[in-house]
Enzyme design. Structure first.
Site: not given
Ligand SMILES: *Cc1c(COP(=O)(O)O)cnc(C)c1O
Length: 426
Positions: A145, A240, A268
């Site tokens: 994601y 990511d 995060k």
């Molecule tokens: C949570 C997450 C996102 C998206 O971040 P948001 O702040 O919710 O938009 C993107 N990449 C990874 C790996 C994530 O866990």
């Protein structure tokens, strides 16, 4: 049974006004057949709902709260910053300081830009990758994601996976066609994609440790292989690290595995529980961002001083000696105890440091297809049983649970004891 009257009343009201009663889909608890608890406050490793129930929190706001809730230094920094004005739309000293901290910690970051969400970070990194290479295709992996930008809603993980939505209406077909989604940990498929489309692939984006199909670590050689393939083909490698940054190690998975991506996304933890994220990487690439270069990206609240203060205070608190060793020790202990508790139940536990997922399948789980073999009914029963025991797990099989610095050995023992009771009834 736990009294949840106030949560139920609020949820009814919320359903009337907000789609699904929530502002982000997985919060609705649809996948586990339960109604969400409305949280009144949090402190340390615990959250308290509006009916006065307390829970040991293993969701940690889906990752950011590596120090637990309302960590005193973070609260103080936020209060101080807010009292001095919450937004200026002009540069502030904290942004320079945070950029320095990020750069000092994460090997691949030569330059960085602050944004407000992980979605924004990934979307911007992709635009830069396309702008810098003059190519349009993006390779991602099933079950990863990267936020909800159009190009990433193809075989995506997290809430998309939890709701069993293959993609999303509203993403034009010709945009979706620019995304190739391949099985995680499968280098052969990546090589084949490059053989067929090499000259058109702008970037490979990957969660270096997957967290959004549940935790799936990379096989030995997978990340190295991606690095090599991208370098050979003139494509950019994006890590990511929105979850893994400052989670699996201070420098993220790239420090842990010793692999330097061209671009990195953070989120995060770097915002300490406030809306802040970042992307960055090679100087020559980041120099293509406006106002220096032609690739555009901007934000009214980017580098917001209150969020920056929370991020700085959080990252400072992670500096102490033994911080990650301590998390690893707690994680290893809980893994061992959960596996003992599940002796009679077919499960696979994937863990890296303080992030882990207990899959209700005999396993192994090395990609999305294998994660999906999990017995979701059994997971739901486990989730509900644990909740009844006062342990708040992510309400989906396909998410990670997180241990924070605030979790004490006693908290972990409570979790293990609850798991033993719940497992015996599954
Ligand atoms: C949570 C997450 C996102 C998206 O971040 P948001 O702040 O919710 O938009 C993107 N990449 C990874 C790996 C994530 O866990």
């Amino acid at each position: 049974m736990t009294n949840t009257a106030n949560s139920e009343r609020l949820f009814q009201a919320a359903l009337e006004m907000m789609p699904g009663g929530v502002n982000s889909p997985v919060r609705a608890w649809g996948a586990v057949g339960a109604l969400p608890r409305f949280i009144a406050r949090g402190e340390g490793a615990r959250v308290y709902d509006v009916d006065g129930n307390s829970y040991l929190d293993c969701v940690a706001s889906w990752g950011p709260l590596i120090l637990g809730h309302a960590y005193p230094q973070v609260v103080a920094a936020v209060s101080r910053a807010a009292a001095g004005g919450t937004s200026f739309g002009a540069p502030t000293p904290g942004e320079v300081e945070l950029a320095q901290v990020l750069r000092g910690a994460v090997p691949g970051l030569e330059m960085v830009r602050l944004v407000s969400s992980g979605t924004e970070a990934c979307m911007s990194a992709l635009r830069l990758a396309r702008g810098a290479t003059g190519r349009n295709l993006v390779v991602k992996f099933d079950g990863c994601y990267h936020g909800h930008a159009d190009s990433f809603l193809v075989a995506a993980g997290s809430g998309v996976l939890t709701q069993s939505i293959p993609g999303s209406p509203g993403v034009p077909e010709n945009i979706a066609q620019l995304t190739l989604s391949l099985p995680y940990n499968d280098l052969e498929r990546v090589r084949r994609a490059f053989k067929d489309h090499g000259g058109e692939i702008a970037t490979v984006i990957v969660e270096p440790v997957a967290g959004n199909m549940g935790v799936v670590p990379p096989w030995p050689g997978f990340l190295e292989g991606l690095r090599q393939i991208c370098t050979d083909a003139g494509a950019l490698l994006i890590f990511d690290e929105v979850i893994t940054g400052f989670r699996v190690a201070r420098g993220g998975a790239q420090a842990l595995y010793g692999i330097k991506p061209d671009l990195t996304c953070l989120g995060k933890i770097v915002g300490g529980g406030l809306p802040l994220a970042a992307y960055g990487g090679r100087r020559d690439l980041m120099s293509q961002m406006a106002p220096v270069g032609p690739v555009y990206q901007a934000g009214t609240l980017s580098g917001n001083p209150v969020a920056v203060a929370a991020g700085l205070a959080t990252l400072k608190a992670l500096e102490g000696p033994g911080f990650y060793e301590d998390l690893e020790e707690k994680g290893a202990w809980l893994e061992k105890e959960l596996m003992k508790a599940a002796a009679q139940v077919p499960v696979t536990l994937n863990r890296l440091g303080s992030m882990m997922t207990l899959f209700f399948t005999a396993g192994p789980v090395t990609n999305l297809e294998e994660a999906k073999k999990s017995n979701l009914k059994r997971f739901s029963k486990f989730f509900q049983g644990m909740l009844e025991e006062g342990i708040y797990l992510p309400p989906s099989q396909f998410e990670a649970f997180f241990i924070s610095r605030a979790h004490t050995p006693e908290d972990l023992e409570l979790t293990a004891a609850a798991a033993r009771r719940v497992m015996s009834r599954l």
